[in-house]
Motif scaffolding. Structure first.
Motif, PDB file in Angstrom:
ATOM      1  N   ALA A   1      90.851 -38.617  58.638  1.00 34.94           N
ATOM      2  CA  ALA A   1      89.530 -39.245  58.666  1.00 34.94           C
ATOM      3  C   ALA A   1      89.323 -40.010  59.969  1.00 34.94           C
ATOM      4  O   ALA A   1      88.221 -39.997  60.544  1.00 34.94           O
ATOM      5  N   LEU A   2      90.375 -40.661  60.469  1.00 36.89           N
ATOM      6  CA  LEU A   2      90.276 -41.367  61.751  1.00 36.89           C
ATOM      7  C   LEU A   2      90.068 -40.386  62.904  1.00 36.89           C
ATOM      8  O   LEU A   2      89.297 -40.655  63.829  1.00 36.89           O
ATOM      9  N   LEU A   3      90.748 -39.244  62.861  1.00 33.47           N
ATOM     10  CA  LEU A   3      90.562 -38.225  63.902  1.00 33.47           C
ATOM     11  C   LEU A   3      89.156 -37.653  63.856  1.00 33.47           C
ATOM     12  O   LEU A   3      88.540 -37.402  64.903  1.00 33.47           O
ATOM     13  N   ALA A   4      88.625 -37.436  62.651  1.00 35.84           N
ATOM     14  CA  ALA A   4      87.243 -36.956  62.525  1.00 35.84           C
ATOM     15  C   ALA A   4      86.270 -37.994  63.077  1.00 35.84           C
ATOM     16  O   ALA A   4      85.272 -37.648  63.728  1.00 35.84           O
ATOM     17  N   GLN A   5      86.565 -39.263  62.840  1.00 31.62           N
ATOM     18  CA  GLN A   5      85.741 -40.344  63.388  1.00 31.62           C
ATOM     19  C   GLN A   5      85.791 -40.327  64.914  1.00 31.62           C
ATOM     20  O   GLN A   5      84.757 -40.477  65.578  1.00 31.62           O
ATOM     21  N   ALA A   6      86.960 -40.129  65.480  1.00 35.20           N
ATOM     22  CA  ALA A   6      87.098 -40.067  66.938  1.00 35.20           C
ATOM     23  C   ALA A   6      86.298 -38.902  67.497  1.00 35.20           C
ATOM     24  O   ALA A   6      85.589 -39.043  68.506  1.00 35.20           O
ATOM     25  N   GLU A   7      86.398 -37.727  66.864  1.00 34.28           N
ATOM     26  CA  GLU A   7      85.642 -36.559  67.341  1.00 34.28           C
ATOM     27  C   GLU A   7      84.141 -36.817  67.274  1.00 34.28           C
ATOM     28  O   GLU A   7      83.406 -36.485  68.210  1.00 34.28           O
ATOM     29  N   GLN A   8      83.669 -37.429  66.191  1.00 33.45           N
ATOM     30  CA  GLN A   8      82.238 -37.716  66.073  1.00 33.45           C
ATOM     31  C   GLN A   8      81.788 -38.713  67.131  1.00 33.45           C
ATOM     32  O   GLN A   8      80.716 -38.570  67.713  1.00 33.45           O
TER      33      GLN A   8
END
Length: 191
Positions: free
Chosen positions: A134-141
């Protein structure tokens, strides 16, 4: 490897254009559509994401994490959408209207994801894979949301203009004008 493929496409297009003697000049230029997504810009961006959930009153102790992510962004132009009416030819002069630049890909190699800091209280469990994902998805967004600030789309316009100008000069054109649709990159839906 990408540069070799890029040059191979260029040579192929020059050969196709030179062999197509009976076609209208605009039809010959339309062979650029065969390149598909022409990636002309690559940026490497580092993003830091952090999380903590020490505000939960019924869970004693802190739980914090700081992750750095290095992403490779590629942007370019979708040449498949170039239409015949986007090309105006007058002798050795050409005017070409292209679609706006777009983000083609974001690649986050697993080896470029690093936990910089992690603090787990004695009564707490560590961050599980779902929370880290979820943190990686947040970074990508966050990276997607900041591409206009980074300037990658403006750089893509300049790089595409330079590449296609050289390509069209090799095809025999002397006066070359390349413009981009005024669909602002800021208004684009970036997938």
């Amino acid at each position: 490897m990408g540069k070799i493929r890029h040059y191979a496409y260029s040579v192929l297009l020059v050969l196709l254009i030179s062999c197509a003697g009976r076609e209208e000049p605009a039809d010959r230029v339309l062979y650029i559509r065969e390149m598909g997504d022409l990636a002309t810009t690559e940026y490497t961006v580092t993003k830091i994401v952090k999380a903590n959930d020490n505000k939960t009153w019924y869970k004693p102790g802190d739980r914090k994490i700081l992750i750095s992510v290095e992403a490779v962004l590629k942007s370019g132009i979708d040449l498949t959408s170039v239409k015949k009416e986007d090309i105006k030819i007058d002798g050795k002069n050409i005017s070409l209207r292209l679609p706006p630049p777009k983000l083609i890909s974001i690649n986050i190699p697993p080896e470029k994801i690093k936990v910089e800091f992690e603090e787990i209280g004695i009564f707490r469990t560590g961050f599980d894979n779902a929370e880290r994902d979820a943190l990686l998805a947040q970074a990508e967004q966050q990276i997607r949301n900041s591409i206009n600030e980074i300037g990658i789309l403006r750089t893509t316009e300049n790089n595409t203009r330079q590449f296609l100008t050289r390509f069209l000069q090799q095809s025999g054109f002397e006066q070359i004008s390349i413009s981009f649709d005024k669909d602002s990159p800021a208004k684009q839906n970036l997938r």
